[in-house]
Design an enzyme around this catalytic site. Structure first.
Site, PDB file in Angstrom:
ATOM      1  N   ARG A 262      11.956   3.537   2.616  1.00  0.00           N
ATOM      2  CA  ARG A 262      11.365   2.883   4.361  1.00  0.00           C
ATOM      3  C   ARG A 262      12.929   2.091   4.452  1.00  0.00           C
ATOM      4  O   ARG A 262      12.735   1.341   3.404  1.00  0.00           O
ATOM      5  CB  ARG A 262      10.074   1.750   3.124  1.00  0.00           C
ATOM      6  CG  ARG A 262       9.857   0.683   4.537  1.00  0.00           C
ATOM      7  CD  ARG A 262       8.575  -0.050   4.303  1.00  0.00           C
ATOM      8  NE  ARG A 262       7.898   0.452   4.278  1.00  0.00           N
ATOM      9  CZ  ARG A 262       6.843   0.160   4.579  1.00  0.00           C
ATOM     10  NH1 ARG A 262       6.627  -1.186   4.163  1.00  0.00           N
ATOM     11  NH2 ARG A 262       5.369   0.788   5.145  1.00  0.00           N
TER      12      ARG A 262
ATOM     13  N   HIS B 186       5.433   5.820  10.773  1.00  0.00           N
ATOM     14  CA  HIS B 186       5.254   5.673   9.725  1.00  0.00           C
ATOM     15  C   HIS B 186       4.216   6.838  10.136  1.00  0.00           C
ATOM     16  O   HIS B 186       3.092   6.953   9.966  1.00  0.00           O
ATOM     17  CB  HIS B 186       3.941   4.138   9.723  1.00  0.00           C
ATOM     18  CG  HIS B 186       3.724   3.465   8.360  1.00  0.00           C
ATOM     19  ND1 HIS B 186       4.402   4.935   7.413  1.00  0.00           N
ATOM     20  CD2 HIS B 186       3.010   2.368   7.723  1.00  0.00           C
ATOM     21  CE1 HIS B 186       3.848   4.186   6.402  1.00  0.00           C
ATOM     22  NE2 HIS B 186       3.016   3.152   6.323  1.00  0.00           N
TER      23      HIS B 186
ATOM     24  N   LYS C 284      25.396  -4.550  -1.454  1.00  0.00           N
ATOM     25  CA  LYS C 284      26.991  -4.590  -1.826  1.00  0.00           C
ATOM     26  C   LYS C 284      26.723  -3.872  -0.747  1.00  0.00           C
ATOM     27  O   LYS C 284      28.703  -3.865  -0.170  1.00  0.00           O
ATOM     28  CB  LYS C 284      27.008  -3.772  -2.913  1.00  0.00           C
ATOM     29  CG  LYS C 284      26.982  -4.012  -4.050  1.00  0.00           C
ATOM     30  CD  LYS C 284      27.167  -4.019  -5.794  1.00  0.00           C
ATOM     31  CE  LYS C 284      26.047  -4.314  -6.889  1.00  0.00           C
ATOM     32  NZ  LYS C 284      26.323  -2.931  -7.861  1.00  0.00           N
TER      33      LYS C 284
ATOM     34  N   ARG D 185       1.017  -1.132   0.100  1.00  0.00           N
ATOM     35  CA  ARG D 185      -0.199   0.043   0.314  1.00  0.00           C
ATOM     36  C   ARG D 185       0.551   0.876   0.140  1.00  0.00           C
ATOM     37  O   ARG D 185       0.488   1.906  -0.579  1.00  0.00           O
ATOM     38  CB  ARG D 185      -1.225   0.012   1.746  1.00  0.00           C
ATOM     39  CG  ARG D 185      -2.467  -0.005   0.981  1.00  0.00           C
ATOM     40  CD  ARG D 185      -3.125  -0.919   2.317  1.00  0.00           C
ATOM     41  NE  ARG D 185      -2.517  -2.274   2.140  1.00  0.00           N
ATOM     42  CZ  ARG D 185      -2.027  -3.073   1.941  1.00  0.00           C
ATOM     43  NH1 ARG D 185      -3.005  -3.420   1.789  1.00  0.00           N
ATOM     44  NH2 ARG D 185      -1.381  -4.750   3.142  1.00  0.00           N
ATOM     45  N   THR D 186       1.883   1.365   0.482  1.00  0.00           N
ATOM     46  CA  THR D 186       2.634   2.622   1.201  1.00  0.00           C
ATOM     47  C   THR D 186       3.132   3.120  -0.059  1.00  0.00           C
ATOM     48  O   THR D 186       3.467   3.680  -0.777  1.00  0.00           O
ATOM     49  CB  THR D 186       3.689   2.056   2.230  1.00  0.00           C
ATOM     50  OG1 THR D 186       2.560   2.680   3.418  1.00  0.00           O
ATOM     51  CG2 THR D 186       4.145   3.494   2.583  1.00  0.00           C
TER      52      THR D 186
END
Lengths: 303, 154
Positions: free
Chosen positions: A101, A129, A80, A51-52
Site C-alpha cells: 500500500r 484498490h 531514510k 482492514r486491508t
C-alpha cells in the site's frame, strides 16, 4: 494472472474464478489450512490501514503461511529515503508474495517492474484498490447470484476514493449494469475513469440520492473526507447530504443491499446496522475469503 | 527544394534534414531540440515554397543524428515532418514523423503524486489514446493529459 495492481489488468473469467475459489474457501476453510505452508507474505504498508492489512494477514495465516512487513513508513527505510524500487527488490528476495500500500499513484506498477514475486496492491494512492473491488463483487455475487443486469448506486467521494475506479472497472467487465454516481460536484468520478468504462456501463451522474433510491439493487457508500474540501464551509454544506439513515434505507427495495468499504464515520447511521440491507460487516468478512483466494491463485501450488 | 532552378538551401554532407516543418516554426523547433546551444552547423530555411503544403520551414543539422526521444518529441510537436539522415550527400533513411503510439521519456506527468515524479529508477511512459486533439495517458498513474498540457512541455 501474475500480479494484481489494477482490475484493468484482469479478465472477467479471472474475476469469476476468484469468486468461485473464494466461495470454496469460505465453505471449507480447513481444506486450505496448509495450502501455503512455508510461504511468506510481505506486507509493505506506507499508509495506515486496518482492514486491508489485517485481512491479508489473516488470510495468509489461515492458509498456513507466515507474514513479515511494516505498517508504518516511519519505521521502514522509506524514512531514510529508500526508493520503492529498492524496497521491493529487497522484499521480493525475502518473500513469496508482496502486498503494497502506497500513497503514490503508479507505485504498484513500479513494484511489478522490480519484483521477482507476485505483487498485490493493497491500495495505490487515489488510483485503485483492486483487492477491495474483488471482495465487493464477491459480496454482490453471493447475494444476487450474478454480476450483470444490476443497478448500483455509488455514493460519496467518487473522485478520490480509490475503491471507486477498481469497482467500476470490475463492474464494467459484466453486462447490462446501470450505475448511479451520487456525489457533490467537486467529488465526481474522474473523467478518465468514466471514459474507461463508458462503453460497458450506463453511468448516470446525480447529486441527489433521493429520487433514485428505489431503483437500486446495491447502494455502495463511501466516506466524504473533510480534507478533500478547500474549506470547512464547503464540507459542512454537503456532509449530511450523504448520510444514510433508516428512513432512506427503508425506501430501498427489500432485496437490495447497502455496502461500505469501511471505516465509516457518520455516513451510515448506527440504526441502519440492524436492517436486513446492511451488508458492510459481512462485506469486511468476505475480504478474508477473497484474499485467501487471491493468495492461492497467485502463489498456491494447485491454484 | 531540389527542382531545376537549383538549391535554395545547399546539400549537406553528413547529418540530418528536417523537412516540412510548419511555416514559421523552425526557430521554435531549433530551440526545442536544444540545437541553438550545440556547435553543429545549422542551415535554416523559412517560408520556403512547397508544392505539397504551400509554405514550409526546413532545418539541416550538420554532423548530427536525432535520438528516438528527439524524434518522439518532434512527432508530437509537428506531426507530418520528414526526417532524412544524410551520409556522404546521400539520403540513407527517410521517415515521416507522426504522433507516436507510445511516448517514452519526453513528457513529465502532471500528476504531482505520480510515482514518476519521485526519486525512482524509472522513465515516464505515456500511451497516446487519441491523436486529434492529442490525449495521452500515463502508464504509471493513469492520469490523462490534454494536448495543451503536452505541448506546453515541449
Amino acid at each position: 494472472m501474475k500480479h494484481l495492481v489494477s482490475i484493468r489488468d484482469i479478465s472477467r473469467e479471472e474475476i469469476l474464478e476468484l469468486i468461485d475459489l473464494a466461495g470454496k474457501v469460505e465453505k471449507n476453510p480447513e481444506k486450505y489450512a496448509h495450502a501455503l505452508d512455508g510461504k511468506i507474505m510481505a506486507t509493505l504498508f506506507y499508509e495506515p490501514s486496518t482492514r486491508t492489512r489485517l485481512s491479508f494477514e489473516t488470510a495468509m495465516h489461515r492458509l498456513g503461511g507466515r507474514v513479515i512487513g511494516f505498517s508504518d513508513a516511519k519505521v521502514s527505510s522509506a524514512k531514510k529515503g529508500e526508493s520503492i524500487a529498492d524496497t521491493i527488490r529487497m522484499a521480493s528476495a525475502y518473500s513469496d508474495v508482496i502486498v503494497l500500500r502506497h500513497f503514490l499513484e503508479g507505485s504498484g506498477r513500479v513494484a511489478v517492474e522490480y519484483s521477482d514475486v507476485p505483487v498485490i496492491s493493497g491500495g495505490t494512492g487515489i488510483q485503485e484498490h483492486p483487492s477491495q473491488a474483488l471482495l465487493d463483487v464477491y459480496t454482490i455475487y453471493k447475494h444476487f447470484g450474478r454480476l450483470n443486469n444490476l443497478t448500483i448506486g455509488l455514493l460519496g467521494d467518487l473522485r478520490y476514493g480509490r475503491t471507486i475506479p477498481s469497482l467500476l472497472y470490475a463492474i464494467s467487465k459484466f453486462k447490462d449494469n446501470k450505475v448511479f454516481l451520487f456525489s457533490p460536484p467537486e467529488l465526481r468520478t474522474r473523467m478518465s475513469v468514466l471514459n474507461d468504462v463508458r462503453d460497458n456501463i450506463e453511468a448516470i451522474i446525480r447529486q441527489d440520492l433521493k429520487s433514485n433510491i428505489e431503483e437500486l439493487d446495491v447502494l455502495y457508500v463511501t466516506r466524504v473526507q473533510k480534507e478533500r474540501f478547500p474549506d470547512e464551509a464547503s464540507y459542512e454544506r454537503v456532509k449530511d447530504f450523504y448520510v444514510i439513515d433508516p428512513e432512506i434505507a427503508r425506501r430501498m427495495n427489500k432485496n437490495s443491499i447497502i455496502m461500505h468499504p469501511l471505516p465509516r464515520i457518520n455516513e451510515i447511521s448506527y440504526e441502519v446496522d440492524s436492517l436486513p440491507q446492511a451488508k458492510y460487516f459481512e462485506q469486511a468478512k468476505n475480504g478474508v475469503w477473497m484474499r485467501m483466494a487471491l493468495l492461492l491463485k497467485l502463489i498456491g501450488e494447485t491454484k | 527544394m531540389t527542382d531545376k532552378k537549383g538549391m535554395l538551401v545547399s546539400k549537406i554532407k553528413n547529418g540530418t534534414v528536417i523537412d516540412r516543418i510548419p511555416a514559421g516554426k523552425a526557430l521554435k523547433f531549433v530551440e526545442l531540440m536544444g540545437l541553438a546551444n550545440e556547435k553543429h552547423t545549422l542551415t535554416i530555411g523559412m517560408f520556403v515554397k512547397s508544392h505539397k503544403i504551400g509554405m514550409k520551414d526546413i532545418v539541416k543539422v550538420h554532423d548530427r543524428t536525432l535520438t528516438k526521444k528527439e524524434l518522439d518529441a518532434l512527432g508530437l510537436f509537428a506531426p507530418g515532418v520528414t526526417v532524412s539522415t544524410i551520409e556522404n550527400y546521400q539520403v540513407r533513411s527517410k521517415v515521416n514523423l507522426n504522433v507516436p503510439d507510445i511516448i517514452d521519456e519526453v513528457l513529465k506527468c502532471n500528476n504531482p503524486t505520480c510515482v514518476t515524479n519521485y526519486r525512482e529508477p524509472i522513465k515516464t511512459k505515456f500511451k497516446v489514446i487519441q491523436k486529434e486533439p492529442l490525449l495521452v495517458r500515463c502508464q504509471y498513474c493513469d492520469r490523462v493529459m490534454l494536448e495543451e498540457n503536452v505541448l506546453s512541455q515541449i
